[in-house]
Design an enzyme around this catalytic site. Structure first.
Site: not given
Ligand code: BG6
Ligand code: MG
Length: 211
Positions: A8, A10
């Site tokens: 993963d 984030d």
């Molecule tokens: C994930 C995060 O990696 O990506 C979530 O943990 C986030 O919190 C999701 O909502 C979508 O992210 P993005 O950048 O497409 O808005």
């Molecule tokens: Mg994460």
């Protein structure tokens, strides 16, 4: 023996979760919806639109589809501005050294993230060079806890789910990994989740798994 690790992004490879927090808080404050770390934790691994639905469910108003799209765009605008400040220094030496060591032990590495901003983050943090494949919010229909993003990552590597570990910080990500038949490694919030197969305290503990 496993052949690959799917990470993963984030909250595992880099700490964009604080930027997600700040960006969602801007939107929630404007709508007078209470927002704190415990709500933010529920958004980990969840797609942008599903995150918005969770936040709106804490208020008492209803919103049209167009309003929701505007709110999600507003959040993403704030978020991408914050991402612009990211540099390679936002990824720890511990993460870089661990990824290099895994590669030298012959493992394939991939990213499996729900985020549509994955390409920007990988570029800003100079992370792309470590990975053999990237599966993200741009190539999936269903976000975690659906296993699609990880199954795609395994497919891009030319492997099956039984060959790969998933490394996650989110309960939704662990659920996705389990649903796809992967062995899951949890860090942070996911290390306190009862469904996680292997719990680790710090990123380099992965090396004890990959002996
Ligand atoms: C994930 C995060 O990696 O990506 C979530 O943990 C986030 O919190 C999701 O909502 C979508 O992210 P993005 O950048 O497409 O808005
Ligand atoms: Mg994460």
């Amino acid at each position: 023996m496993k052949k690959a690790f799917i990470f993963d992004l984030d909250g595992v490879l880099c700490f964009t979760d604080k930027y997600h927090y700040e960006a969602w808080k801007t939107v929630a404050d404007k709508l007078c919806i209470p927002f704190d770390e415990s709500v933010n934790d529920r958004l980990r691994g969840v797609s942008r639109m599903e995150s918005l639905e969770i936040i709106l469910s804490l208020g008492d108003k209803t919103y049209s589809e167009e309003e929701k799209i505007k709110l999600a765009e507003e959040k993403n605008g704030v978020y991408r501005k914050l991402l612009e400040n990211m540099t390679p220094s936002n990824v720890s030496d511990e993460v870089r050294r661990t990824l290099e060591e895994l590669k030298s032990r012959g493992y394939k590495l991939a990213v499996g993230s729900s985020s549509k901003n994955t390409p920007l983050i990988l570029e800003k943090c100079d992370l792309k060079k470590y990975f053999d494949a990237v599966s993200d919010g741009n190539n999936i229909k269903h976000s975690k806890p659906d296993p699609e993003v990880f199954l795609k990552a395994a497919e891009f590597l030319g492997l099956g789910s039984g060959d790969c570990y998933i490394v996650e910080d989110a309960e939704a990500g662990i659920d996705a990994g389990k649903a796809g038949g992967f062995t899951t490694i949890g860090i942070g919030c996911a290390a306190r989740y009862e469904k996680t197969d292997i719990c680790i305290n710090t990123f380099k503990d992965i090396l004890q798994t990959a002996v």
